[in-house]
Scaffold this motif. Structure first.
Motif, mmCIF file in Angstrom:
data_model
loop_
_atom_site.group_PDB
_atom_site.id
_atom_site.type_symbol
_atom_site.label_atom_id
_atom_site.label_comp_id
_atom_site.label_asym_id
_atom_site.label_seq_id
_atom_site.Cartn_x
_atom_site.Cartn_y
_atom_site.Cartn_z
ATOM 1 N N GLY A 168 -5.620 1.224 -23.943
ATOM 2 C CA GLY A 168 -5.556 2.614 -23.538
ATOM 3 C C GLY A 168 -4.224 3.274 -23.848
ATOM 4 N N LEU A 169 -3.127 2.527 -23.743
ATOM 5 C CA LEU A 169 -1.821 3.118 -24.035
ATOM 6 C C LEU A 169 -1.697 3.520 -25.494
ATOM 7 N N LEU A 170 -2.246 2.714 -26.399
ATOM 8 C CA LEU A 170 -2.241 3.093 -27.815
ATOM 9 C C LEU A 170 -3.017 4.386 -28.024
ATOM 10 N N LEU A 171 -4.148 4.519 -27.338
ATOM 11 C CA LEU A 171 -4.958 5.731 -27.466
ATOM 12 C C LEU A 171 -4.193 6.964 -26.982
ATOM 13 N N VAL A 172 -3.539 6.854 -25.824
ATOM 14 C CA VAL A 172 -2.794 7.989 -25.285
ATOM 15 C C VAL A 172 -1.682 8.404 -26.239
ATOM 16 N N SER A 173 -0.944 7.427 -26.750
ATOM 17 C CA SER A 173 0.139 7.731 -27.681
ATOM 18 C C SER A 173 -0.385 8.456 -28.912
ATOM 19 N N GLU A 174 -1.469 7.952 -29.489
ATOM 20 C CA GLU A 174 -2.014 8.538 -30.714
ATOM 21 C C GLU A 174 -2.709 9.873 -30.464
ATOM 22 N N ALA A 175 -3.041 10.156 -29.192
ATOM 23 C CA ALA A 175 -3.647 11.449 -28.855
ATOM 24 C C ALA A 175 -2.595 12.471 -28.433
ATOM 25 N N GLY A 176 -1.322 12.137 -28.582
ATOM 26 C CA GLY A 176 -0.256 13.085 -28.313
ATOM 27 C C GLY A 176 0.377 12.988 -26.943
ATOM 28 N N GLY A 177 0.075 11.934 -26.184
ATOM 29 C CA GLY A 177 0.633 11.785 -24.855
ATOM 30 C C GLY A 177 1.911 10.974 -24.834
ATOM 31 N N ARG A 178 2.437 10.764 -23.622
ATOM 32 C CA ARG A 178 3.633 9.952 -23.416
ATOM 33 C C ARG A 178 3.323 8.847 -22.418
ATOM 34 N N GLN A 179 4.012 7.724 -22.546
ATOM 35 C CA GLN A 179 3.853 6.630 -21.604
ATOM 36 C C GLN A 179 5.147 5.837 -21.497
ATOM 37 N N ASN A 180 5.264 5.080 -20.411
ATOM 38 C CA ASN A 180 6.433 4.222 -20.254
ATOM 39 C C ASN A 180 6.329 3.041 -21.213
ATOM 40 N N ASP A 181 7.450 2.349 -21.386
ATOM 41 C CA ASP A 181 7.496 1.197 -22.293
ATOM 42 C C ASP A 181 6.919 -0.018 -21.564
ATOM 43 N N PHE A 182 5.615 -0.176 -21.631
ATOM 44 C CA PHE A 182 4.952 -1.232 -20.877
ATOM 45 C C PHE A 182 5.351 -2.623 -21.359
ATOM 46 N N ASP B 74 7.847 13.538 -17.309
ATOM 47 C CA ASP B 74 9.121 13.447 -16.584
ATOM 48 C C ASP B 74 8.970 13.744 -15.095
ATOM 49 N N PRO B 75 8.301 14.841 -14.702
ATOM 50 C CA PRO B 75 8.156 15.072 -13.266
ATOM 51 C C PRO B 75 7.348 13.995 -12.556
ATOM 52 N N LEU B 76 6.315 13.453 -13.208
ATOM 53 C CA LEU B 76 5.544 12.378 -12.585
ATOM 54 C C LEU B 76 6.360 11.097 -12.480
ATOM 55 N N ALA B 77 7.160 10.804 -13.503
ATOM 56 C CA ALA B 77 8.016 9.616 -13.453
ATOM 57 C C ALA B 77 8.968 9.697 -12.275
ATOM 58 N N ARG B 78 9.485 10.898 -12.003
ATOM 59 C CA ARG B 78 10.361 11.066 -10.841
ATOM 60 C C ARG B 78 9.583 10.905 -9.535
ATOM 61 N N LEU B 79 8.393 11.456 -9.483
ATOM 62 C CA LEU B 79 7.596 11.389 -8.260
ATOM 63 C C LEU B 79 7.269 9.952 -7.867
ATOM 64 N N VAL B 80 6.995 9.098 -8.863
ATOM 65 C CA VAL B 80 6.571 7.731 -8.549
ATOM 66 C C VAL B 80 7.711 6.721 -8.682
ATOM 67 N N ARG C 172 0.826 -1.215 0.000
ATOM 68 C CA ARG C 172 0.000 0.000 0.000
ATOM 69 C C ARG C 172 0.856 1.260 0.000
ATOM 70 N N GLU C 173 2.113 1.138 0.473
ATOM 71 C CA GLU C 173 2.986 2.303 0.529
ATOM 72 C C GLU C 173 3.212 2.922 -0.859
ATOM 73 N N LEU C 174 3.191 2.082 -1.907
ATOM 74 C CA LEU C 174 3.378 2.603 -3.261
ATOM 75 C C LEU C 174 2.244 3.544 -3.634
ATOM 76 N N HIS C 175 1.022 3.142 -3.290
ATOM 77 C CA HIS C 175 -0.149 3.947 -3.626
ATOM 78 C C HIS C 175 -0.234 5.185 -2.735
ATOM 79 N N VAL C 176 -0.038 4.993 -1.445
ATOM 80 C CA VAL C 176 -0.106 6.116 -0.512
ATOM 81 C C VAL C 176 0.986 7.136 -0.837
ATOM 82 N N GLY C 177 2.162 6.644 -1.214
ATOM 83 C CA GLY C 177 3.261 7.548 -1.567
ATOM 84 C C GLY C 177 2.947 8.386 -2.792
ATOM 85 N N ALA C 178 2.285 7.772 -3.783
ATOM 86 C CA ALA C 178 1.912 8.519 -4.987
ATOM 87 C C ALA C 178 0.895 9.603 -4.658
#
Length: 267
Positions: free
Chosen positions: A223-237, A258-264, A172-178
């Motif tokens: 959903g990841l394909l949709l985000v990519s095609e809508a101009g977003g970024r995602q990690n290499d799942f 980038d800032p969210l990747a650092r936060l989590v 749960r610490e992963l979720h609470v930390g985020a």
């Protein structure tokens, strides 16, 4: 597989996912008669999940017998043709948000994705309760009911809103930390109960991002394909056999990645 083959599969998947949505909605409207099985803490399955997956698998098996299928409830289904099941694989979640579904909360969806030669080619998410079909093809954009989608373009956490998911098999610490990290930045968050639909909302500019510390491929690939095609970024799942083993997922509007990747802890 050429472009025509991908396009044909997109149209076929749109037809199948709507048909599956009609079946799943009928079960939703009669959900009190369903027998519920428990797979783990806050992890449920019912006849609705199994029958909806069976419909999708049956239709794909008839129309695309050379393709493999990976489903949440049934696991791997072998190719019935002469092709290699690992060459083109459909990844399907018959009902993402089953806990919402079984409680009568109209926030759940059906998700389909096509992976060809290790690359994500198609993504579809259908919300039968609001008749919203989110669909995209690599290199051709993403649409909601035929209208182009774009991520928000937001860059200020103080005006941001991030979708978060949590699975009870993880610390749960992963979720609470985020949550704590976002709140310290002045950012809002939502935990809506469907990772697939949360990602569709990122693609459609309703959320600025989505994060969960681990999900399975059927939960996220559409959903990841949709985000990519809508101009977003995602990690290499798909890295490190994410197709079969799952991975963390982070998908955002570009300035937040980038800032969210650092936060989590993903950077």
């Amino acid at each position: 597989m050429g472009g025509d083959g991908i396009e044909r599969r997109l149209h076929l998947a749109e037809e199948i996912i709507r048909e599956a949505g009609k079946l799943a909605r009928a079960y939703f409207e009669n959900r009190h008669s369903l027998t519920i099985e428990t797979k783990g803490a806050q992890d449920f399955v019912s006849r609705a999940d199994k029958e909806t997956e069976a419909l999708i698998v049956s239709r794909l098996g008839l129309e695309c017998p050379q393709d493999g299928i990976l489903g949440e409830e049934g696991g791997r289904y072998d190719s019935k043709g002469h092709g290699d099941a690992g060459h083109s694989v459909w990844v399907i979640d018959p009902i993402d948000g089953t806990a919402n579904f079984l409680r009568g909360i109209p926030f759940w969806c059906i998700s389909m994705a096509l992976v060809h030669e290790g690359r994500l080619e198609l993504g579809l998410i259908y919300d039968p309760m609001h008749d919203e079909l989110f669909a995209g093809r690599r290199g051709h954009g993403a649409k909601r009911n035929g209208q182009p989608m774009r991520v928000t373009g937001a860059g200020d956490f103080r005006q941001g809103n991030i979708g978060l998911g949590y699975g009870h098999t993880l610390p749960r610490e992963l979720h609470v930390g985020a949550i704590d990290a976002l709140l310290l930045k002045g950012c809002e968050y939502r935990r809506l109960g469907s990772g697939a639909l949360g990602l569709a909302y990122v693609a459609d500019g309703r959320l600025d991002g989505f994060y969960e510390s681990r999900l399975n491929s059927w939960d996220v690939l559409g959903g990841l394909l949709l985000v990519s095609e809508a101009g977003g970024r995602q990690n290499d799942f798909l890295a490190n056999d994410g197709l079969n083993r799952g991975n963390p997922v982070l998908a955002t509007t570009p300035a937040f990645y980038d800032p969210l990747a650092r936060l989590v802890g993903l950077a």
